[in-house]
Design a protein around this motif. Structure first.
Motif, PDB file in Angstrom:
ATOM      1  N   ALA A   1       0.801  -1.227   0.000  1.00  0.00           N
ATOM      2  CA  ALA A   1       0.000   0.000   0.000  1.00  0.00           C
ATOM      3  C   ALA A   1       0.832   1.275   0.000  1.00  0.00           C
ATOM      4  N   SER A   2       2.145   1.183   0.194  1.00  0.00           N
ATOM      5  CA  SER A   2       2.969   2.400   0.291  1.00  0.00           C
ATOM      6  C   SER A   2       4.412   2.080  -0.110  1.00  0.00           C
ATOM      7  N   PRO A   3       5.289   3.089  -0.197  1.00  0.00           N
ATOM      8  CA  PRO A   3       6.554   2.929  -0.923  1.00  0.00           C
ATOM      9  C   PRO A   3       7.586   1.895  -0.435  1.00  0.00           C
ATOM     10  N   MET A   4       7.714   1.652   0.835  1.00  0.00           N
ATOM     11  CA  MET A   4       8.768   0.751   1.354  1.00  0.00           C
ATOM     12  C   MET A   4      10.175   1.240   0.993  1.00  0.00           C
ATOM     13  N   ASP A   5      10.356   2.551   0.890  1.00  0.00           N
ATOM     14  CA  ASP A   5      11.681   3.082   0.534  1.00  0.00           C
ATOM     15  C   ASP A   5      12.636   3.127   1.725  1.00  0.00           C
ATOM     16  N   GLY A   6      12.078   3.058   2.940  1.00  0.00           N
ATOM     17  CA  GLY A   6      12.931   3.112   4.123  1.00  0.00           C
ATOM     18  C   GLY A   6      12.264   2.420   5.295  1.00  0.00           C
ATOM     19  N   ALA A   7      12.931   2.446   6.461  1.00  0.00           N
ATOM     20  CA  ALA A   7      12.492   1.748   7.697  1.00  0.00           C
ATOM     21  C   ALA A   7      12.456   0.233   7.441  1.00  0.00           C
ATOM     22  N   PHE A   8      11.656  -0.516   8.196  1.00  0.00           N
ATOM     23  CA  PHE A   8      11.595  -1.963   7.918  1.00  0.00           C
ATOM     24  C   PHE A   8      10.175  -2.488   8.024  1.00  0.00           C
ATOM     25  N   TYR A   9       9.270  -1.809   7.279  1.00  0.00           N
ATOM     26  CA  TYR A   9       7.864  -2.185   7.317  1.00  0.00           C
ATOM     27  C   TYR A   9       7.278  -2.350   5.919  1.00  0.00           C
ATOM     28  N   ALA A  10       6.360  -3.333   5.829  1.00  0.00           N
ATOM     29  CA  ALA A  10       5.518  -3.429   4.634  1.00  0.00           C
ATOM     30  C   ALA A  10       4.105  -3.104   5.106  1.00  0.00           C
ATOM     31  N   TYR A  11       3.527  -2.037   4.551  1.00  0.00           N
ATOM     32  CA  TYR A  11       2.165  -1.635   4.904  1.00  0.00           C
ATOM     33  C   TYR A  11       1.294  -2.110   3.746  1.00  0.00           C
ATOM     34  N   VAL A  12       0.393  -3.039   4.042  1.00  0.00           N
ATOM     35  CA  VAL A  12      -0.311  -3.682   2.927  1.00  0.00           C
ATOM     36  C   VAL A  12      -1.820  -3.493   3.011  1.00  0.00           C
ATOM     37  N   ASP A  13      -2.433  -3.620   1.837  1.00  0.00           N
ATOM     38  CA  ASP A  13      -3.874  -3.573   1.725  1.00  0.00           C
ATOM     39  C   ASP A  13      -4.395  -4.997   1.926  1.00  0.00           C
ATOM     40  N   ALA A  14      -5.174  -5.199   2.988  1.00  0.00           N
ATOM     41  CA  ALA A  14      -5.664  -6.551   3.304  1.00  0.00           C
ATOM     42  C   ALA A  14      -7.137  -6.685   2.942  1.00  0.00           C
ATOM     43  N   SER A  15      -7.661  -5.736   2.144  1.00  0.00           N
ATOM     44  CA  SER A  15      -9.115  -5.704   1.927  1.00  0.00           C
ATOM     45  C   SER A  15      -9.635  -6.907   1.145  1.00  0.00           C
ATOM     46  N   ARG A  16      -8.724  -7.647   0.487  1.00  0.00           N
ATOM     47  CA  ARG A  16      -9.175  -8.866  -0.194  1.00  0.00           C
ATOM     48  C   ARG A  16      -9.637  -9.908   0.838  1.00  0.00           C
ATOM     49  N   PHE A  17      -9.124  -9.772   2.064  1.00  0.00           N
ATOM     50  CA  PHE A  17      -9.420 -10.787   3.078  1.00  0.00           C
ATOM     51  C   PHE A  17     -10.267 -10.273   4.238  1.00  0.00           C
ATOM     52  N   THR A  18     -10.239  -8.957   4.476  1.00  0.00           N
ATOM     53  CA  THR A  18     -10.900  -8.466   5.697  1.00  0.00           C
ATOM     54  C   THR A  18     -11.307  -7.004   5.593  1.00  0.00           C
ATOM     55  N   ASN A  19     -12.297  -6.676   6.401  1.00  0.00           N
ATOM     56  CA  ASN A  19     -12.665  -5.276   6.581  1.00  0.00           C
ATOM     57  C   ASN A  19     -12.453  -4.908   8.053  1.00  0.00           C
ATOM     58  N   ASP A  20     -11.773  -5.793   8.781  1.00  0.00           N
ATOM     59  CA  ASP A  20     -11.539  -5.608  10.212  1.00  0.00           C
ATOM     60  C   ASP A  20     -10.135  -6.124  10.528  1.00  0.00           C
ATOM     61  N   SER A  21      -9.155  -5.235  10.354  1.00  0.00           N
ATOM     62  CA  SER A  21      -7.755  -5.669  10.453  1.00  0.00           C
ATOM     63  C   SER A  21      -7.401  -6.175  11.856  1.00  0.00           C
ATOM     64  N   MET A  22      -8.089  -5.657  12.861  1.00  0.00           N
ATOM     65  CA  MET A  22      -7.813  -6.101  14.232  1.00  0.00           C
ATOM     66  C   MET A  22      -8.204  -7.573  14.393  1.00  0.00           C
ATOM     67  N   GLN A  23      -9.427  -7.884  13.960  1.00  0.00           N
ATOM     68  CA  GLN A  23      -9.897  -9.269  14.082  1.00  0.00           C
ATOM     69  C   GLN A  23      -9.038 -10.198  13.232  1.00  0.00           C
ATOM     70  N   PHE A  24      -8.691  -9.725  12.033  1.00  0.00           N
ATOM     71  CA  PHE A  24      -7.867 -10.526  11.119  1.00  0.00           C
ATOM     72  C   PHE A  24      -6.523 -10.866  11.780  1.00  0.00           C
ATOM     73  N   SER A  25      -5.892  -9.854  12.397  1.00  0.00           N
ATOM     74  CA  SER A  25      -4.592 -10.079  13.039  1.00  0.00           C
ATOM     75  C   SER A  25      -4.718 -11.082  14.179  1.00  0.00           C
ATOM     76  N   LYS A  26      -5.809 -10.957  14.934  1.00  0.00           N
ATOM     77  CA  LYS A  26      -6.005 -11.885  16.063  1.00  0.00           C
ATOM     78  C   LYS A  26      -6.191 -13.313  15.555  1.00  0.00           C
ATOM     79  N   THR A  27      -7.003 -13.456  14.490  1.00  0.00           N
ATOM     80  CA  THR A  27      -7.270 -14.794  13.964  1.00  0.00           C
ATOM     81  C   THR A  27      -6.001 -15.395  13.365  1.00  0.00           C
TER      82      THR A  27
END
Ligand code: PLP
Length: 369
Positions: A296-322
């Protein structure tokens, strides 16, 4: 915090948890840092120091600005802090008055919003995304001022958490010039400096000596638990900040200050750690989209991948827990970074080992197919 606590609990119970949730290097502090600390423990009385830090470390930090960025800094302007987290408290208390508005990006590091709010300041979250190059600009600040009223400060991280955005030198200068011209305090969070993979990294100090720079030994130098960071202050802020620091913290831990002096010379070891992040980054950039998480965003620095999970969920908190409960992979729900749109995003930290990244990706691919 809930996902982290649950990951720790599961790990303790013997589950094979891979944590891609915490933003901290898997590698420990550089060898020279540990050696310096060991020596100091045996030979020195570890005590309080001056509120703004030991002169050896302040001078070493100033020297780093000369050699790394070509910027001259008077060591008097260096304030050593208990991690950048303490730096935010000190900077906000010194530079702002209760009720002042401070602009930050959304998505952004959640503690900004929380600390500002706790101190009675108003966090003005400015949405950034592909249309704004994931960063702030004078235009966005003008818009925010006309909508919310006078903005007293701007806090920007480059590279940024969670988006990995690196704000280029020109864009940074334009922003700082605008702030200087409008009496806005510019705070630059440079904690991910050293971890840039694309484009050059510029310190805000190259554009103006009125900015306040916040940095830390936590990320590039792999010293999260040593709780040690620093700030470069505008001249007028030195004395007021020293008074606040003395009252709130007395000083940063002396052992960490002594050890941190050695961190700047651990170049080869830290370069090797960065190579590891680069390999992880390449792997994630290829495999996360194959699994169904669009980057979802550049990944040009730091050490994170910020991704769009909307194919799987509309509730990222619940998704992470599951995900944690079913395949023992911990990731951070986007809601932390973006209270408005983060229900459909997730942040993966790739500061772990390559083997862990591969294993986590295999588990997710099997789980989501
Ligand atoms: C953008 C950013 N700034 C500051 C911090 C705080 O780091 P520390 O207090 O360890 O220096 C973090 C930690 O994740 C971060 O991501």
């Amino acid at each position: 915090m809930d996902v982290l606590a649950e990951a720790t609990r599961r790990s303790r119970e013997g589950h094979p948890v891979i944590s891609m949730a915490v933003g901290q290097p898997a590698h420990g502090a550089p060898r020279a840092v540990v050696d310096a600390a060991r020596e100091a423990l045996l030979t020195e009385r570890i005590a309080y120091t001056d509120a703004l830090g030991k002169s050896e470390l302040r001078e070493r930090i100033a020297r780093h600005y000369r050699s790394h960025y070509g910027v001259e800094i008077d060591p008097r302007r260096v304030a050593v802090t208990t991690g950048s987290s303490a730096g935010f408290n000190l900077a906000f208390l010194t530079m702002f008055n209760v009720g002042d508005r401070v602009a930050i990006t959304r998505p952004g590091y959640p503690a900004y919003r929380n600390i500002l709010t706790a101190l009675g300041l108003e966090a003005v979250e400015i949405p950034v995304g592909p249309a704004t190059d994931f960063t702030l600009s004078p235009g966005l600040l003008e818009e925010a001022a006309s909508r919310y009223g006078r903005i007293a400060g701007v806090l920007l991280a480059s590279p940024a958490n969670p988006t990995g955005t690196v704000t280029g030198g020109q864009a940074l200068s334009a922003l700082i010039d605008y702030c200087d011209a409008n009496g806005i305090t510019f705070l630059s969070d440079e904690i991910y400096h050293g971890l840039t993979y694309s484009g050059a990294e510029t310190t805000a100090l190259a554009a103006s000596d009125r900015v306040l720079v916040i940095n830390s030994f936590s990320k590039y130098y792999c010293m999260t638990g040593w709780r040690i960071g620093w700030m470069i202050l505008p001249e007028a802020a030195i004395r007021p900040l020293e008074r606040v620091a003395q009252s709130l913290y007395i000083s940063a831990p002396e052992l960490s200050q002594i050890a941190a002096c050695a961190a700047f010379d651990a170049t080869d070891e830290l370069k090797a750690v960065k190579q590891g992040y680069m390999a992880n980054r390449k792997l994630l950039m290829k495999r996360l989209p194959e699994i169904g998480f669009d980057i979802a965003s550049p990944m040009d620095g730091a050490f994170y991948a910020y991704v769009d999970a909307s194919r799987f969920t509309n509730d990222s908190m619940q998704f992470s827990k599951t995900m944690l409960a079913e395949i023992n992979v911990a990731a951070t729900p986007g809601r932390d970074f973006d209270p408005v749109e983060g229900h459909r995003t997730i942040r993966f930290s790739y500061a772990g080992s390559f083997a862990e990244m591969e294993e986590a990706l295999d588990r997710m691919a099997a789980w989501l197919s």
